[in-house]
Write an enzyme that holds these catalytic residues in place. Structure first.
Site, PDB file in Angstrom:
ATOM      1  N   TYR A   1       0.707  -1.232   0.083  1.00 13.69           N
ATOM      2  CA  TYR A   1       0.049  -0.201  -0.242  1.00 13.69           C
ATOM      3  C   TYR A   1       0.628   0.938   0.135  1.00 13.69           C
ATOM      4  O   TYR A   1       0.011   2.244   0.151  1.00 13.69           O
ATOM      5  CB  TYR A   1      -0.403  -0.076   1.830  1.00 13.69           C
ATOM      6  CG  TYR A   1      -2.252  -1.151   0.970  1.00 13.69           C
ATOM      7  CD1 TYR A   1      -2.517  -1.730   0.689  1.00 13.69           C
ATOM      8  CD2 TYR A   1      -3.304   0.368   0.765  1.00 13.69           C
ATOM      9  CE1 TYR A   1      -3.401  -2.589   0.337  1.00 13.69           C
ATOM     10  CE2 TYR A   1      -4.722  -0.046   0.420  1.00 13.69           C
ATOM     11  CZ  TYR A   1      -4.843  -2.034   0.178  1.00 13.69           C
ATOM     12  OH  TYR A   1      -5.822  -2.587   0.008  1.00 13.69           O
TER      13      TYR A   1
ATOM     14  N   LYS B   1       2.578 -15.187   1.986  1.00 12.64           N
ATOM     15  CA  LYS B   1       1.982 -16.127   1.586  1.00 12.64           C
ATOM     16  C   LYS B   1       3.957 -16.671   1.213  1.00 12.64           C
ATOM     17  O   LYS B   1       4.443 -15.880   0.264  1.00 12.64           O
ATOM     18  CB  LYS B   1       1.782 -15.108  -0.267  1.00 12.64           C
ATOM     19  CG  LYS B   1       1.869 -16.311  -1.222  1.00 12.64           C
ATOM     20  CD  LYS B   1       0.726 -17.141  -1.210  1.00 12.64           C
ATOM     21  CE  LYS B   1       0.902 -17.955  -2.496  1.00 12.64           C
ATOM     22  NZ  LYS B   1       0.419 -19.374  -2.619  1.00 12.64           N
TER      23      LYS B   1
ATOM     24  N   ASP C   1      -4.028 -17.968   0.517  1.00 10.89           N
ATOM     25  CA  ASP C   1      -4.647 -19.108  -0.526  1.00 10.89           C
ATOM     26  C   ASP C   1      -5.756 -19.706   0.446  1.00 10.89           C
ATOM     27  O   ASP C   1      -7.023 -19.851   0.608  1.00 10.89           O
ATOM     28  CB  ASP C   1      -4.077 -20.038  -1.242  1.00 10.89           C
ATOM     29  CG  ASP C   1      -3.096 -20.087  -1.378  1.00 10.89           C
ATOM     30  OD1 ASP C   1      -2.361 -20.416  -0.171  1.00 10.89           O
ATOM     31  OD2 ASP C   1      -2.155 -20.822  -2.087  1.00 10.89           O
TER      32      ASP C   1
ATOM     33  N   ASP D   1      -6.621  -6.468   3.694  1.00 12.24           N
ATOM     34  CA  ASP D   1      -7.932  -5.810   3.171  1.00 12.24           C
ATOM     35  C   ASP D   1      -8.664  -7.290   2.001  1.00 12.24           C
ATOM     36  O   ASP D   1      -9.926  -6.982   2.088  1.00 12.24           O
ATOM     37  CB  ASP D   1      -7.181  -4.800   2.000  1.00 12.24           C
ATOM     38  CG  ASP D   1      -8.674  -4.326   0.598  1.00 12.24           C
ATOM     39  OD1 ASP D   1      -9.364  -3.496   1.558  1.00 12.24           O
ATOM     40  OD2 ASP D   1      -8.004  -4.368  -0.346  1.00 12.24           O
TER      41      ASP D   1
ATOM     42  N   ASP E   1     -12.676  -8.869   3.250  1.00 11.89           N
ATOM     43  CA  ASP E   1     -14.281  -8.635   3.142  1.00 11.89           C
ATOM     44  C   ASP E   1     -14.946 -10.007   2.013  1.00 11.89           C
ATOM     45  O   ASP E   1     -15.742 -10.272   2.663  1.00 11.89           O
ATOM     46  CB  ASP E   1     -14.618  -8.256   1.389  1.00 11.89           C
ATOM     47  CG  ASP E   1     -14.215  -6.901   1.071  1.00 11.89           C
ATOM     48  OD1 ASP E   1     -14.079  -5.898   2.187  1.00 11.89           O
ATOM     49  OD2 ASP E   1     -14.348  -6.499   0.052  1.00 11.89           O
TER      50      ASP E   1
HETATM   51  C1  IPM Z   1     -11.002  -0.272   2.581  1.00 19.28           C
HETATM   52  C2  IPM Z   1     -10.753   0.086   1.054  1.00 19.28           C
HETATM   53  C3  IPM Z   1      -9.722   1.424   0.685  1.00 19.28           C
HETATM   54  C4  IPM Z   1      -8.490   0.117   1.136  1.00 19.28           C
HETATM   55  C5  IPM Z   1      -9.586   1.216  -0.022  1.00 19.28           C
HETATM   56  C6  IPM Z   1     -10.561   2.954  -0.287  1.00 19.28           C
HETATM   57  C7  IPM Z   1      -7.663   2.025  -0.600  1.00 19.28           C
HETATM   58  O1  IPM Z   1     -10.695  -0.941   0.552  1.00 19.28           O
HETATM   59  O2  IPM Z   1     -10.271   0.321   3.687  1.00 19.28           O
HETATM   60  O3  IPM Z   1     -11.142  -1.883   2.754  1.00 19.28           O
HETATM   61  O4  IPM Z   1      -8.030  -0.670   0.136  1.00 19.28           O
HETATM   62  O5  IPM Z   1      -7.849  -0.129   2.248  1.00 19.28           O
HETATM   63 MN    MN Z   2     -11.238  -2.731   0.993  1.00 13.00          MN
END
Ligand code: IPM
Ligand code: MN
Ligand code: NAD
Length: 353
Positions: free
Chosen positions: A141, A192, A224, A248, A252
């Site tokens: 990042y 990884k 993975d 990140d 999700d």
């Molecule tokens: C998150 C988002 C951010 C990240 C993006 C918008 C840069 O996906 O906060 O999870 O990757 O950290």
């Molecule tokens: Mn995110």
């Protein structure tokens, strides 16, 4: 004793303003339960502001957030009119980096059994409750790298991934320390290192630092395999610690296991400093302006914020109110209901006691 806190908000783009507006009254009401008053400051930064002024996050705003506020609540940043996403990187990643908020704390807890998209496990209904500790200040990042021969078939773009012992060490300590303080018995570290030799630093430090926490078991998963196992048996995980990018992605995935992005909260923390709280989701341009976005992720991020401010009872009250809304089926369409963003916000606010 009456306590007063200053909270900045950056509602941002897309559904950000809608979910923040729905969540603020609930957060305020919960704080009042603890005799705390929140003074809100609304900052304009986001795509609109950037497109009009060329400004992403000016230095004076950064200094203000660093020096003068007790916490910051962010909605979401990201707008199709800014395809390079530079304003969001400056504001969101900029704040995480420059405030050195090195812990990105992302809990994944199933608040209602019907929210889990998986079939019941061998042991009956799913009982998912793990936390991701995402390193928040380096990794890929940082955006370091280079590009050459741009626009030709020889174009080569290089993205450097940076891991430093001090920074890897402190996120590992945060994960072990949290596990110890919260009665958890296992920390899972994910990298990884079989393909990316630089990740061996994580392995080494995980063993070294983990040795300082004799009550906590260490386990390792390549990312993975962890993605696979999180779908197969999510209930077996307690604390996951990993680098910025993997954190990140896994957050999700974790969100979806417990009801989706509409419910996933996060806190960006550096012990002793003002934190930054935000839903895990983005600006969802497909939903923006329709009043249908789920505000619960922002409410639950507010709950993390209140806990961080020392208002534990208020944080718990917000969580109870969200659970009550889920139990009653007062939800937006992502969770199968028909309520609007504002209606869910009002219902949760009224349910706080
Ligand atoms: C998150 C988002 C951010 C990240 C993006 C918008 C840069 O996906 O906060 O999870 O990757 O950290
Ligand atoms: Mn995110
Ligand atoms: P997203 O999280 O915005 O949306 C992904 C999916 O989840 C979409 O189908 C969306 O409709 C749904 N969703 C998200 N939040 C929801 C909510 N509160 N209620 C109901 N459904 C919800 O991710 P994306 O589409 O990949 O990104 C859109 C923009 O947001 C991009 O510009 C991206 O960079 C940005 N983004 C910002 C943040 C942040 O500010 N923290 C996080 C992720 C993405």
């Amino acid at each position: 004793m009456r306590r007063q806190f200053t909270v900045a908000t950056i509602p941002g783009d897309g559904i950000g303003p809608e979910v923040v507006d729905a969540a603020i009254p609930a957060i305020e009401r919960a704080a009042a339960l603890c005799d705390a008053t929140l003074t809100w400051e609304r900052l304009p930064y986001g795509a609109d502001h950037y497109l009009v002024t060329g400004e992403t996050l000016p230095d004076h705003a950064f200094e203000h957030l660093r020096d003068d506020v007790d916490a910051t609540l962010v909605g979401a940043l990201g707008d199709p009119r800014v395809p390079g996403n530079e304003h969001a990187r400056d504001i969101l990643l900029g704040l995480r980096f420059r405030l050195d908020l090195y812990v990105n704390y992302r809990p994944c807890r199933l608040l209602h059994p019907d929210l889990c998209p998986l079939r019941a496990g061998p042991g009956g209904p799913r009982d998912i409750d793990f936390v991701i500790f995402r390193e928040n200040t380096e990794g890929i990042y940082l955006g370091r790298g280079s590009a050459r021969h741009v626009g030709t078939p020889q174009e080569e773009v290089i993205a450097e991934e940076v891991h430093t012992a001090q920074r890897v060490g402190r996120i590992l300590r945060a994960a072990f320390g949290w596990a110890e303080a919260h009665g958890r018995t296992t920390v899972t570290m994910s990298d990884k290192s079989n393909a990316v030799p630089a990740h061996q630093l994580w392995q080494r430090l995980f063993d070294e630092i983990g040795g300082e926490y004799p009550g906590i078991q260490r386990e390792h998963r390549y990312v993975d395999a962890l993605a696979m196992e999180l779908v197969r048996a999510p209930e077996r995980f307690q604390v996951i610690v990993t680098n910025n990018l993997f954190g990140d992605i896994l957050s999700d995935l974790g969100a979806e296991l417990v009801g989706g992005l509409g419910l996933a909260a996060s806190a960006n923390l550096h012990p002793g400093r003002a934190g930054l709280f935000e839903p895990v989701h983005g600006s969802a341009p497909n939903l923006a302006g329709k009043g249908v976005a789920n505000p619960m992720a922002t409410v639950l991020s507010g709950s993390l914020m209140l806990e961080q401010l020392g208002l534990d009872e208020a944080g718990a009250a917000l969580q109870r109110a969200v659970r009550a809304a889920l139990d009653e089926g007062v939800t937006t369409t992502d969770l199968g209901g028909s309520a609007s963003t504002a209606e869910v916000g009002r219902w949760i606010t009224d349910a706080i006691a």
